[in-house]
Design a protein around this motif. Structure first.
Motif, PDB file in Angstrom:
ATOM      1  N   GLY A 120      33.361  35.196  46.857  1.00  0.00           N
ATOM      2  CA  GLY A 120      32.666  36.002  45.861  1.00  0.00           C
ATOM      3  C   GLY A 120      32.977  37.484  45.889  1.00  0.00           C
ATOM      4  N   LYS A 121      33.957  37.907  46.678  1.00  0.00           N
ATOM      5  CA  LYS A 121      34.232  39.343  46.812  1.00  0.00           C
ATOM      6  C   LYS A 121      34.633  39.975  45.474  1.00  0.00           C
ATOM      7  CE  LYS A 121      37.536  38.920  49.838  1.00  0.00           C
ATOM      8  NZ  LYS A 121      37.663  37.437  49.812  1.00  0.00           N
ATOM      9  N   SER A 122      35.675  39.443  44.852  1.00  0.00           N
ATOM     10  CA  SER A 122      36.143  40.018  43.593  1.00  0.00           C
ATOM     11  C   SER A 122      35.131  39.808  42.474  1.00  0.00           C
ATOM     12  CB  SER A 122      37.494  39.407  43.198  1.00  0.00           C
ATOM     13  OG  SER A 122      38.498  39.795  44.114  1.00  0.00           O
ATOM     14  N   THR A 123      34.424  38.688  42.509  1.00  0.00           N
ATOM     15  CA  THR A 123      33.367  38.450  41.515  1.00  0.00           C
ATOM     16  C   THR A 123      32.282  39.510  41.618  1.00  0.00           C
ATOM     17  OG1 THR A 123      33.780  36.074  41.539  1.00  0.00           O
ATOM     18  CG2 THR A 123      31.648  36.789  40.698  1.00  0.00           C
ATOM     19  N   LEU A 124      31.972  39.912  42.835  1.00  0.00           N
ATOM     20  CA  LEU A 124      30.972  40.966  43.024  1.00  0.00           C
ATOM     21  C   LEU A 124      31.446  42.272  42.403  1.00  0.00           C
ATOM     22  CD1 LEU A 124      28.402  42.120  44.211  1.00  0.00           C
ATOM     23  CD2 LEU A 124      29.579  42.323  46.417  1.00  0.00           C
ATOM     24  N   LEU A 125      32.700  42.657  42.633  1.00  0.00           N
ATOM     25  CA  LEU A 125      33.207  43.891  42.026  1.00  0.00           C
ATOM     26  C   LEU A 125      33.193  43.807  40.508  1.00  0.00           C
ATOM     27  CD1 LEU A 125      36.219  45.181  44.156  1.00  0.00           C
ATOM     28  CD2 LEU A 125      33.772  45.571  44.439  1.00  0.00           C
ATOM     29  N   LYS A 126      33.575  42.652  39.949  1.00  0.00           N
ATOM     30  CA  LYS A 126      33.585  42.502  38.495  1.00  0.00           C
ATOM     31  C   LYS A 126      32.174  42.575  37.923  1.00  0.00           C
ATOM     32  CE  LYS A 126      37.825  39.751  38.430  1.00  0.00           C
ATOM     33  NZ  LYS A 126      38.416  38.395  38.272  1.00  0.00           N
ATOM     34  N   THR A 127      31.201  42.096  38.678  1.00  0.00           N
ATOM     35  CA  THR A 127      29.817  42.172  38.221  1.00  0.00           C
ATOM     36  C   THR A 127      29.325  43.610  38.246  1.00  0.00           C
ATOM     37  OG1 THR A 127      29.405  39.937  39.056  1.00  0.00           O
ATOM     38  CG2 THR A 127      27.478  41.299  38.606  1.00  0.00           C
ATOM     39  N   ILE A 128      29.656  44.340  39.301  1.00  0.00           N
ATOM     40  CA  ILE A 128      29.280  45.752  39.355  1.00  0.00           C
ATOM     41  C   ILE A 128      29.951  46.522  38.226  1.00  0.00           C
ATOM     42  CG2 ILE A 128      29.396  47.867  40.731  1.00  0.00           C
ATOM     43  CD1 ILE A 128      29.395  46.059  43.236  1.00  0.00           C
ATOM     44  N   GLY A 151      29.741  57.214  35.819  1.00  0.00           N
ATOM     45  CA  GLY A 151      30.490  57.743  36.948  1.00  0.00           C
ATOM     46  C   GLY A 151      31.155  56.700  37.811  1.00  0.00           C
ATOM     47  N   LEU A 152      31.547  55.566  37.221  1.00  0.00           N
ATOM     48  CA  LEU A 152      32.164  54.488  37.984  1.00  0.00           C
ATOM     49  C   LEU A 152      33.656  54.408  37.692  1.00  0.00           C
ATOM     50  CD1 LEU A 152      31.471  52.046  39.881  1.00  0.00           C
ATOM     51  CD2 LEU A 152      31.503  50.633  37.814  1.00  0.00           C
ATOM     52  N   GLY A 153      34.454  54.228  38.749  1.00  0.00           N
ATOM     53  CA  GLY A 153      35.877  53.956  38.616  1.00  0.00           C
ATOM     54  C   GLY A 153      36.192  52.598  39.204  1.00  0.00           C
ATOM     55  N   PHE A 154      37.196  51.908  38.636  1.00  0.00           N
ATOM     56  CA  PHE A 154      37.530  50.560  39.090  1.00  0.00           C
ATOM     57  C   PHE A 154      39.040  50.402  39.114  1.00  0.00           C
ATOM     58  CE2 PHE A 154      37.788  45.832  37.847  1.00  0.00           C
ATOM     59  CZ  PHE A 154      37.720  45.416  39.175  1.00  0.00           C
ATOM     60  N   VAL A 155      39.582  49.971  40.269  1.00  0.00           N
ATOM     61  CA  VAL A 155      41.009  49.686  40.395  1.00  0.00           C
ATOM     62  C   VAL A 155      41.151  48.198  40.677  1.00  0.00           C
ATOM     63  CG1 VAL A 155      43.152  50.177  41.619  1.00  0.00           C
ATOM     64  CG2 VAL A 155      41.462  51.993  41.291  1.00  0.00           C
ATOM     65  N   PRO A 156      41.569  47.399  39.691  1.00  0.00           N
ATOM     66  CA  PRO A 156      41.731  45.958  39.913  1.00  0.00           C
ATOM     67  C   PRO A 156      42.927  45.668  40.799  1.00  0.00           C
ATOM     68  CG  PRO A 156      42.477  46.542  37.724  1.00  0.00           C
ATOM     69  CD  PRO A 156      41.884  47.789  38.308  1.00  0.00           C
ATOM     70  N   GLN A 157      43.020  44.437  41.261  1.00  0.00           N
ATOM     71  CA  GLN A 157      44.099  44.060  42.171  1.00  0.00           C
ATOM     72  C   GLN A 157      45.446  44.001  41.462  1.00  0.00           C
ATOM     73  OE1 GLN A 157      43.441  40.385  44.259  1.00  0.00           O
ATOM     74  NE2 GLN A 157      45.511  40.276  45.048  1.00  0.00           N
ATOM     75  N   LEU A 169      35.367  51.398  42.862  1.00  0.00           N
ATOM     76  CA  LEU A 169      35.546  50.015  43.279  1.00  0.00           C
ATOM     77  C   LEU A 169      37.034  49.746  43.430  1.00  0.00           C
ATOM     78  CD1 LEU A 169      33.131  48.259  40.725  1.00  0.00           C
ATOM     79  CD2 LEU A 169      32.561  49.188  42.977  1.00  0.00           C
ATOM     80  N   LEU A 170      37.444  49.204  44.576  1.00  0.00           N
ATOM     81  CA  LEU A 170      38.850  48.906  44.845  1.00  0.00           C
ATOM     82  C   LEU A 170      38.979  47.435  45.201  1.00  0.00           C
ATOM     83  CD1 LEU A 170      39.732  51.947  47.165  1.00  0.00           C
ATOM     84  CD2 LEU A 170      39.945  51.805  44.676  1.00  0.00           C
ATOM     85  N   ASP A 171      39.811  46.708  44.464  1.00  0.00           N
ATOM     86  CA  ASP A 171      40.003  45.277  44.707  1.00  0.00           C
ATOM     87  C   ASP A 171      41.367  45.045  45.342  1.00  0.00           C
ATOM     88  OD1 ASP A 171      39.781  42.565  44.789  1.00  0.00           O
ATOM     89  OD2 ASP A 171      39.593  42.255  42.625  1.00  0.00           O
ATOM     90  N   GLU A 172      41.381  44.763  46.622  1.00  0.00           N
ATOM     91  CA  GLU A 172      42.602  44.455  47.376  1.00  0.00           C
ATOM     92  C   GLU A 172      43.667  45.549  47.221  1.00  0.00           C
ATOM     93  OE1 GLU A 172      42.941  42.000  49.415  1.00  0.00           O
ATOM     94  OE2 GLU A 172      41.729  40.308  48.761  1.00  0.00           O
ATOM     95  N   PRO A 173      43.371  46.786  47.601  1.00  0.00           N
ATOM     96  CA  PRO A 173      44.359  47.854  47.407  1.00  0.00           C
ATOM     97  C   PRO A 173      45.640  47.672  48.211  1.00  0.00           C
ATOM     98  CG  PRO A 173      42.503  48.615  48.741  1.00  0.00           C
ATOM     99  CD  PRO A 173      42.111  47.293  48.168  1.00  0.00           C
ATOM    100  N   SER A 174      45.619  46.850  49.282  1.00  0.00           N
ATOM    101  CA  SER A 174      46.837  46.673  50.087  1.00  0.00           C
ATOM    102  C   SER A 174      47.586  45.387  49.750  1.00  0.00           C
ATOM    103  CB  SER A 174      46.487  46.666  51.583  1.00  0.00           C
ATOM    104  OG  SER A 174      45.862  45.447  51.957  1.00  0.00           O
TER     105      SER A 174
END
Length: 239
Positions: free
Chosen positions: A40-48, A79-85, A158-163
């Motif tokens: 549920g990690k990425s699902t949590l970021l998408k929900t936020i 004030g939210l930023g999001f970087v998808p994988q 929010l950062l989704d799998e930056p590496s």
């Protein structure tokens, strides 16, 4: 500050991916979400971020309930930023054009000044400002995606799998860029990451997720040496 309060969410009516999830990231904190694939990690970021609306529970940004707010409004007004994988840069556009896209709702006079600030923070962008994003290395693309998300000066990121997919050298460069973001921009960062030990080394706190709930949480330096982290992180069934 990001607060997820007892959130239940999923992609289809019959299946809950998040099953009463509660996490938070305070101002100037780096908080990492760990866990096996499918927890549920990425699902949590998408929900936020607003790609999913909670079935119950709340998402609060700086104390404001934004559970039903769409993505574009969270970026522009909350004030939210999001970087998808994946697909987090426009490959055919130049570095400058990618940054301009990130600042598209800023006043025109602000865009150039902000690009200069971010190029000073990340010199690789300055050196390749006119190059197409397609010509950048994987690590450089991640730094560009990060800088593009920072264009409107978000207070939460929010950062989704930056590496994901990076070599060890590039991984270190991207993690250093994340540390610089917190130091220079003062943002709260909530990050999903598979490189657990490396992520914990730059984090203040972490959550280990399992089957859509929080299985373990604590200070990052304590979790690094906790045998439960390895058991819970590696013990899940791959999705």
């Amino acid at each position: 500050m990001i607060v997820v309060d007892n959130v239940i969410a999923g992609y289809t009516p019959e299946v809950d991916i998040l099953r009463g999830m509660s996490v938070h990231a305070d101002a100037r904190e780096i908080v990492t979400l760990l866990g096996p694939n499918g927890c549920g990690k990425s699902t949590l970021l998408k929900t936020i971020a607003g790609y999913l609306t909670p079935r119950s529970g709340r998402v609060l940004l700086e104390g404001r309930d934004v559970s039903a707010m769409p993505v574009h409004r969270k970026i522009q007004r909350a004030g939210l930023g999001f970087v998808p994988q994946t697909e987090n840069v426009f490959a055919a556009l130049s570095v400058r054009e990618n940054l301009q896209v990130g600042g598209h709702h800023l006043a025109e006079r602000q865009v150039g000044a902000r690009i200069e600030e971010l190029c000073a923070l990340y010199p690789v962008l300055s050196r390749k400002i006119a190059a197409p994003a397609a010509s950048l290395s994987g690590g450089e693309r991640q730094i560009l995606a990060l800088a593009r998300a920072l264009m409107p000066r978000p207070r939460m990121l929010l950062l989704d799998e930056p590496s994901a997919g990076l070599s060890p050298k590039m991984l270190q460069e991207v993690f250093e860029a994340i540390v610089q973001v917190r130091a220079k921009e003062g943002v709260a960062i909530l990050m999903v990451e598979q490189n657990a030990m490396e992520a914990l080394r730059i984090s203040d706190r972490a959550y280990v997720l399992s089957m859509g709930t929080v299985a373990l949480t604590g200070a990052a330096h304590q979790l690094i040496s906790d045998p439960q982290v390895r058991e819970l992180y590696l013990g899940g069934r791959a999705a």
